[in-house]
Write a protein that holds these residues in place. Structure first.
Motif, PDB file in Angstrom:
ATOM      1  N   MET A  29       2.110 -29.523  37.248  1.00 38.75           N
ATOM      2  CA  MET A  29       2.055 -28.059  37.326  1.00 38.75           C
ATOM      3  C   MET A  29       3.336 -27.492  37.955  1.00 38.75           C
ATOM      4  O   MET A  29       3.802 -26.422  37.594  1.00 38.75           O
ATOM      5  CB  MET A  29       0.826 -27.621  38.115  1.00 38.75           C
ATOM      6  N   LYS A  30       3.878 -28.279  38.887  1.00 42.84           N
ATOM      7  CA  LYS A  30       5.149 -27.877  39.498  1.00 42.84           C
ATOM      8  C   LYS A  30       6.224 -27.767  38.446  1.00 42.84           C
ATOM      9  O   LYS A  30       7.029 -26.817  38.432  1.00 42.84           O
ATOM     10  CB  LYS A  30       5.520 -28.882  40.582  1.00 42.84           C
ATOM     11  N   GLN A  31       6.250 -28.729  37.537  1.00 40.84           N
ATOM     12  CA  GLN A  31       7.249 -28.722  36.461  1.00 40.84           C
ATOM     13  C   GLN A  31       7.064 -27.524  35.541  1.00 40.84           C
ATOM     14  O   GLN A  31       8.028 -26.907  35.108  1.00 40.84           O
ATOM     15  CB  GLN A  31       7.160 -30.041  35.677  1.00 40.84           C
ATOM     16  N   GLN A  32       5.807 -27.209  35.276  1.00 41.05           N
ATOM     17  CA  GLN A  32       5.518 -26.047  34.426  1.00 41.05           C
ATOM     18  C   GLN A  32       6.053 -24.758  35.052  1.00 41.05           C
ATOM     19  O   GLN A  32       6.605 -23.893  34.367  1.00 41.05           O
ATOM     20  CB  GLN A  32       4.006 -25.940  34.199  1.00 41.05           C
ATOM     21  N   LEU A  33       5.858 -24.633  36.373  1.00 39.14           N
ATOM     22  CA  LEU A  33       6.340 -23.440  37.083  1.00 39.14           C
ATOM     23  C   LEU A  33       7.863 -23.345  37.031  1.00 39.14           C
ATOM     24  O   LEU A  33       8.430 -22.266  36.851  1.00 39.14           O
ATOM     25  CB  LEU A  33       5.861 -23.462  38.539  1.00 39.14           C
ATOM     26  N   GLU A  34       8.509 -24.491  37.183  1.00 36.01           N
ATOM     27  CA  GLU A  34       9.979 -24.504  37.125  1.00 36.01           C
ATOM     28  C   GLU A  34      10.468 -24.123  35.727  1.00 36.01           C
ATOM     29  O   GLU A  34      11.466 -23.419  35.565  1.00 36.01           O
ATOM     30  CB  GLU A  34      10.479 -25.878  37.515  1.00 36.01           C
ATOM     31  N   GLU A  35       9.730 -24.596  34.698  1.00 34.92           N
ATOM     32  CA  GLU A  35      10.091 -24.261  33.312  1.00 34.92           C
ATOM     33  C   GLU A  35       9.895 -22.769  33.038  1.00 34.92           C
ATOM     34  O   GLU A  35      10.685 -22.138  32.332  1.00 34.92           O
ATOM     35  CB  GLU A  35       9.243 -25.095  32.350  1.00 34.92           C
ATOM     36  N   ILE A  36       8.816 -22.202  33.605  1.00 34.68           N
ATOM     37  CA  ILE A  36       8.567 -20.756  33.451  1.00 34.68           C
ATOM     38  C   ILE A  36       9.710 -19.958  34.056  1.00 34.68           C
ATOM     39  O   ILE A  36      10.211 -18.998  33.460  1.00 34.68           O
ATOM     40  CB  ILE A  36       7.222 -20.378  34.104  1.00 34.68           C
ATOM     41  N   MET A  37      10.144 -20.347  35.258  1.00 36.25           N
ATOM     42  CA  MET A  37      11.229 -19.629  35.916  1.00 36.25           C
ATOM     43  C   MET A  37      12.520 -19.733  35.104  1.00 36.25           C
ATOM     44  O   MET A  37      13.269 -18.769  34.984  1.00 36.25           O
ATOM     45  CB  MET A  37      11.434 -20.184  37.330  1.00 36.25           C
ATOM     46  N   GLN A  38      12.759 -20.924  34.518  1.00 38.23           N
ATOM     47  CA  GLN A  38      13.972 -21.126  33.734  1.00 38.23           C
ATOM     48  C   GLN A  38      13.947 -20.276  32.463  1.00 38.23           C
ATOM     49  O   GLN A  38      14.947 -19.663  32.097  1.00 38.23           O
ATOM     50  CB  GLN A  38      14.115 -22.609  33.380  1.00 38.23           C
ATOM     51  N   ARG A  39      12.770 -20.234  31.786  1.00 33.19           N
ATOM     52  CA  ARG A  39      12.666 -19.432  30.565  1.00 33.19           C
ATOM     53  C   ARG A  39      12.844 -17.941  30.883  1.00 33.19           C
ATOM     54  O   ARG A  39      13.483 -17.200  30.129  1.00 33.19           O
ATOM     55  CB  ARG A  39      11.307 -19.671  29.890  1.00 33.19           C
ATOM     56  N   ALA A  40      12.275 -17.499  32.007  1.00 26.44           N
ATOM     57  CA  ALA A  40      12.415 -16.090  32.408  1.00 26.44           C
ATOM     58  C   ALA A  40      13.878 -15.759  32.656  1.00 26.44           C
ATOM     59  O   ALA A  40      14.377 -14.701  32.264  1.00 26.44           O
ATOM     60  CB  ALA A  40      11.578 -15.817  33.652  1.00 26.44           C
ATOM     61  N   LYS A  41      14.566 -16.711  33.313  1.00 33.91           N
ATOM     62  CA  LYS A  41      15.992 -16.512  33.606  1.00 33.91           C
ATOM     63  C   LYS A  41      16.799 -16.386  32.321  1.00 33.91           C
ATOM     64  O   LYS A  41      17.673 -15.518  32.193  1.00 33.91           O
ATOM     65  CB  LYS A  41      16.487 -17.683  34.450  1.00 33.91           C
ATOM     66  N   GLU A  42      16.495 -17.255  31.350  1.00 37.69           N
ATOM     67  CA  GLU A  42      17.221 -17.224  30.070  1.00 37.69           C
ATOM     68  C   GLU A  42      16.952 -15.938  29.301  1.00 37.69           C
ATOM     69  O   GLU A  42      17.871 -15.335  28.734  1.00 37.69           O
ATOM     70  CB  GLU A  42      16.802 -18.442  29.234  1.00 37.69           C
ATOM     71  N   LYS A  43      15.710 -15.520  29.256  1.00 40.53           N
ATOM     72  CA  LYS A  43      15.364 -14.292  28.521  1.00 40.53           C
ATOM     73  C   LYS A  43      16.000 -13.060  29.157  1.00 40.53           C
ATOM     74  O   LYS A  43      16.480 -12.162  28.464  1.00 40.53           O
ATOM     75  CB  LYS A  43      13.849 -14.135  28.456  1.00 40.53           C
ATOM     76  N   LEU A  44      15.997 -13.024  30.493  1.00 38.54           N
ATOM     77  CA  LEU A  44      16.594 -11.874  31.187  1.00 38.54           C
ATOM     78  C   LEU A  44      18.099 -11.807  30.963  1.00 38.54           C
ATOM     79  O   LEU A  44      18.683 -10.727  30.917  1.00 38.54           O
ATOM     80  CB  LEU A  44      16.297 -11.943  32.688  1.00 38.54           C
ATOM     81  N   SER A  45      18.732 -12.950  30.777  1.00 39.35           N
ATOM     82  CA  SER A  45      20.186 -12.961  30.547  1.00 39.35           C
ATOM     83  C   SER A  45      20.554 -12.383  29.184  1.00 39.35           C
ATOM     84  O   SER A  45      21.691 -11.944  28.960  1.00 39.35           O
ATOM     85  CB  SER A  45      20.728 -14.390  30.664  1.00 39.35           C
ATOM     86  N   LEU A  46      19.555 -12.358  28.269  1.00 38.58           N
ATOM     87  CA  LEU A  46      19.812 -11.850  26.920  1.00 38.58           C
ATOM     88  C   LEU A  46      19.412 -10.379  26.737  1.00 38.58           C
ATOM     89  O   LEU A  46      19.659  -9.794  25.691  1.00 38.58           O
ATOM     90  CB  LEU A  46      19.050 -12.711  25.900  1.00 38.58           C
ATOM     91  N   VAL A  47      18.793  -9.791  27.750  1.00 40.76           N
ATOM     92  CA  VAL A  47      18.300  -8.415  27.646  1.00 40.76           C
ATOM     93  C   VAL A  47      19.463  -7.418  27.586  1.00 40.76           C
ATOM     94  O   VAL A  47      20.412  -7.511  28.364  1.00 40.76           O
ATOM     95  CB  VAL A  47      17.380  -8.079  28.851  1.00 40.76           C
ATOM     96  N   LYS A  48      19.367  -6.458  26.636  1.00 40.81           N
ATOM     97  CA  LYS A  48      20.387  -5.415  26.504  1.00 40.81           C
ATOM     98  C   LYS A  48      19.807  -3.998  26.619  1.00 40.81           C
ATOM     99  O   LYS A  48      20.550  -3.032  26.823  1.00 40.81           O
ATOM    100  CB  LYS A  48      21.098  -5.557  25.155  1.00 40.81           C
ATOM    101  N   GLU A  49      18.490  -3.871  26.487  1.00 43.70           N
ATOM    102  CA  GLU A  49      17.828  -2.570  26.585  1.00 43.70           C
ATOM    103  C   GLU A  49      16.758  -2.616  27.669  1.00 43.70           C
ATOM    104  O   GLU A  49      16.068  -3.627  27.833  1.00 43.70           O
ATOM    105  CB  GLU A  49      17.177  -2.176  25.247  1.00 43.70           C
TER     106      GLU A  49
END
Length: 339
Positions: free
Chosen positions: A1-21
């Motif tokens: 579950m710890k790994q899942q949480l780390e993956e969630i944080m990483q995906r959120a970080k990646e998606k936020l880096s692509l946001v333009k609006e």
């Protein structure tokens, strides 16, 4: 579950880096933190953890939540700053460029003439009196020595609402109202719109403007009337202007007269403007009829007075050399800009 949480944080970080609006930020928040979000789903499964693992995983989950919330807020501030910068660049003003010309309106020629005439008479001690444009038949006719069977009624093309209510055909009703409500001495002018059922042409209109004057006091004579009108004519048409009084009949004055001025175009020599006569009629006048004084509660044995009335449009036509009255009402800027 710890790994899942780390993956969630990483995906959120990646998606936020692509946001333009900014609108995309709400979608990310719901995807991770909403009721059906990824982090919420993980938290719902914490009940299956042992008592030892639960606090550790809960702490990591809170850190992930705080990170995503702060990252979304930070990204929102960043995007707002960029939007403001772009807006300022788009709305940039070159202060060296000439400004747009602002159109400033001017006073209508009829308003100018009314104001000029009013100033002349105010300078002679007159006050301005006003009254309703929708008038009673009594004030428009009967109080002015024009009863229902009087032949002068036949010459009045009046707009009636009912038998007793009409659009005033002259500003004389104001004089009657003032005489009934105010004791002499009286010295007033009554500017305003009047209405008659006239066909529209170069010299007639169903709506036009009048300025009437009234003086009531002890010892007022026809000589006072002539002197007043002579002073007015010189002020409005020029110092060399002369006036001429011709006998006439009005039901509310006795004696009555038509008043002419020497032609403003030729100075009295005769031209097309005055039709070769050297004189132009501008107003009617006379001594207030004793019957009018009695009807308004003024003793004609003690007081006398004079009254006069002039058409503003006709005066303005002479003042500015205009040949067609309709020009005043067509709102053509090419005409109005001259004044």
């Amino acid at each position: 579950m710890k790994q899942q949480l780390e993956e969630i944080m990483q995906r959120a970080k990646e998606k936020l880096s692509l946001v333009k609006e900014k609108s995309e930020l709400e979608e990310i928040r719901l995807a991770f933190l909403g009721k059906k979000g990824e982090l919420t789903a993980i938290l719902k499964g914490m009940g299956a953890l042992s008592a030892e693992e639960r606090p550790k995983i809960g702490q990591i989950a809170n850190q992930v939540r705080e990170y995503i919330e702060e990252a979304i807020e930070s990204k929102g501030i960043e995007l707002s700053a960029k939007e403001l910068e772009q807006k300022l660049k788009a709305e940039k003003v070159d202060v060296t460029m000439p400004s747009k010309k602002t159109m400033i309106g001017g006073r209508h020629p009829l308003s100018s003439v009314i104001e000029e005439i009013s100033r002349i008479f105010i300078g002679m001690g007159y006050e301005i009196a006003e009254g309703p444009e929708v008038e009673l038949d009594y004030y428009n006719f009967e109080a002015l020595n024009t009863p229902k069977n009087h032949p002068a009624r036949d010459a009045q093309d009046t707009f009636y609402f009912t038998e007793n209510i009409l659009l005033r055909s002259q500003t004389s009703p104001v004089q009657a109202r003032v005489m009934q409500s105010q004791k002499p001495p009286i010295k007033i002018i009554c500017p305003g719109k009047v209405y008659r059922a006239d066909e529209i042409d170069a010299t007639h209109s169903p709506v036009f403007h009048q300025i009437e004057g009234l003086v009531i006091d002890k010892g007022v004579t026809m000589g006072d009337l002539k002197g007043t009108l002579e002073l007015f004519a010189k002020n409005i048409f020029g110092e060399s202007t002369k006036i001429r009084l011709r006998p006439h009949h009005f039901p509310f004055t006795e004696p009555s007269c038509e008043v002419d001025v020497s032609c403003w175009s030729c100075g009295g020599e005769g031209c097309r403007t005055c039709k070769g006569e050297g004189w132009i009629e501008i107003l009617g006048a006379g001594m207030v009829h004793p019957n009018v004084l009695k009807e308004c509660g003024i003793d004609p044995e003690v007081y006398s007075g004079f009254a006069f009335g002039l058409g503003v449009e006709r005066t303005a036509m002479g003042r500015f050399g205009i040949k067609d009255l309709r020009l005043f009402y067509e709102n053509d800027l090419r005409f109005l800009k001259q004044f």
